[in-house]
Motif scaffolding. Structure first.
Motif, PDB file in Angstrom:
ATOM      1  N   ASP A   1     -44.482 -15.409   0.465  1.00 50.63           N
ATOM      2  CA  ASP A   1     -44.027 -16.662  -0.157  1.00 50.63           C
ATOM      3  C   ASP A   1     -42.847 -16.427  -1.097  1.00 50.63           C
ATOM      4  O   ASP A   1     -42.112 -17.358  -1.419  1.00 50.63           O
ATOM      5  N   ARG A   2     -42.657 -15.190  -1.534  1.00 41.43           N
ATOM      6  CA  ARG A   2     -41.575 -14.875  -2.487  1.00 41.43           C
ATOM      7  C   ARG A   2     -40.598 -13.819  -1.969  1.00 41.43           C
ATOM      8  O   ARG A   2     -39.856 -13.235  -2.748  1.00 41.43           O
ATOM      9  N   SER A   3     -40.612 -13.565  -0.676  1.00 35.46           N
ATOM     10  CA  SER A   3     -39.738 -12.534  -0.115  1.00 35.46           C
ATOM     11  C   SER A   3     -39.252 -12.955   1.272  1.00 35.46           C
ATOM     12  O   SER A   3     -40.027 -13.446   2.084  1.00 35.46           O
ATOM     13  N   THR A   4     -37.956 -12.724   1.517  1.00 31.58           N
ATOM     14  CA  THR A   4     -37.341 -13.100   2.786  1.00 31.58           C
ATOM     15  C   THR A   4     -36.485 -11.951   3.299  1.00 31.58           C
ATOM     16  O   THR A   4     -35.713 -11.359   2.551  1.00 31.58           O
ATOM     17  N   LYS A   5     -36.622 -11.648   4.587  1.00 30.77           N
ATOM     18  CA  LYS A   5     -35.781 -10.644   5.233  1.00 30.77           C
ATOM     19  C   LYS A   5     -34.547 -11.345   5.779  1.00 30.77           C
ATOM     20  O   LYS A   5     -34.649 -12.376   6.453  1.00 30.77           O
ATOM     21  N   VAL A   6     -33.368 -10.788   5.482  1.00 28.06           N
ATOM     22  CA  VAL A   6     -32.095 -11.333   5.938  1.00 28.06           C
ATOM     23  C   VAL A   6     -31.484 -10.333   6.914  1.00 28.06           C
ATOM     24  O   VAL A   6     -31.390  -9.139   6.607  1.00 28.06           O
ATOM     25  N   ILE A   7     -31.082 -10.816   8.085  1.00 29.46           N
ATOM     26  CA  ILE A   7     -30.425  -9.977   9.086  1.00 29.46           C
ATOM     27  C   ILE A   7     -29.075 -10.622   9.392  1.00 29.46           C
ATOM     28  O   ILE A   7     -29.015 -11.793   9.766  1.00 29.46           O
ATOM     29  N   ILE A   8     -28.000  -9.851   9.215  1.00 28.49           N
ATOM     30  CA  ILE A   8     -26.649 -10.370   9.431  1.00 28.49           C
ATOM     31  C   ILE A   8     -25.983  -9.557  10.531  1.00 28.49           C
ATOM     32  O   ILE A   8     -25.943  -8.328  10.455  1.00 28.49           O
ATOM     33  N   ARG A   9     -25.468 -10.248  11.534  1.00 28.97           N
ATOM     34  CA  ARG A   9     -24.703  -9.597  12.599  1.00 28.97           C
ATOM     35  C   ARG A   9     -23.385 -10.341  12.761  1.00 28.97           C
ATOM     36  O   ARG A   9     -23.358 -11.568  12.859  1.00 28.97           O
ATOM     37  N   VAL A  10     -22.300  -9.567  12.815  1.00 31.81           N
ATOM     38  CA  VAL A  10     -20.968 -10.130  13.025  1.00 31.81           C
ATOM     39  C   VAL A  10     -20.436  -9.576  14.342  1.00 31.81           C
ATOM     40  O   VAL A  10     -20.328  -8.364  14.511  1.00 31.81           O
ATOM     41  N   GLY A  11     -20.137 -10.460  15.276  1.00 31.83           N
ATOM     42  CA  GLY A  11     -19.615 -10.034  16.569  1.00 31.83           C
ATOM     43  C   GLY A  11     -20.657  -9.288  17.386  1.00 31.83           C
ATOM     44  O   GLY A  11     -21.843  -9.266  17.057  1.00 31.83           O
ATOM     45  N   VAL A  12     -20.203  -8.653  18.439  1.00 34.81           N
ATOM     46  CA  VAL A  12     -21.100  -7.944  19.344  1.00 34.81           C
ATOM     47  C   VAL A  12     -21.534  -6.610  18.754  1.00 34.81           C
ATOM     48  O   VAL A  12     -22.708  -6.239  18.815  1.00 34.81           O
TER      49      VAL A  12
END
Length: 128
Positions: free
Chosen positions: A99-110
């Motif tokens: 409830d207080r933590s989020t995983k962030v995944i960022i991808r730019v391009g291939v």
């Protein structure tokens, strides 16, 4: 240099270059976040709920003036898709951890862009 030595040197060079993209780089950031670069994407855990991180992600992508393609959100995950001025696809995926933590995944391009991914993550953190 003999042909055998040249072949061995070439194989070692290719192996080293191939490994550099697969090694995770882990660093400690602000607010207890861990950041890892792995296989072309940046992963981080933020100590905020998914709603706050989603709103911060929208704000960050708007500040960077990326063209919004789509935003989808549920109570357990979300995905924001944008494009840069040079038409690179930017995907920000959010996954609820607690409830207080989020995983962030960022991808730019291939293949990924570590520098731009870190800039996006910094903007998201600043918007929280």
């Amino acid at each position: 240099m003999s042909a055998r030595r040249l072949l061995v040197a070439l194989l070692l060079g290719v192996s080293a270059a191939g490994l550099s993209g697969c090694i995770a780089v882990v660093a400690a950031g602000a607010a207890g976040t861990g950041v890892a670069w792995y296989r072309g994407q940046l992963e981080a855990n933020l100590d905020q709920n998914i709603e706050a991180v989603f709103a911060a992600s929208q704000k960050a992508l708007n500040q960077l003036e990326f063209a919004n393609i789509s935003n989808k959100k549920s109570t357990v995950d979300a995905q924001l898709v944008s494009r840069t001025a040079l038409d690179k696809k930017v995907e920000v995926t959010l996954q609820k951890v607690t409830d207080r933590s989020t995983k962030v995944i960022i991808r730019v391009g291939v293949f990924g862009d570590e520098t731009l991914s870190m800039s996006i993550l910094d903007k998201i953190k600043a918007a929280l």
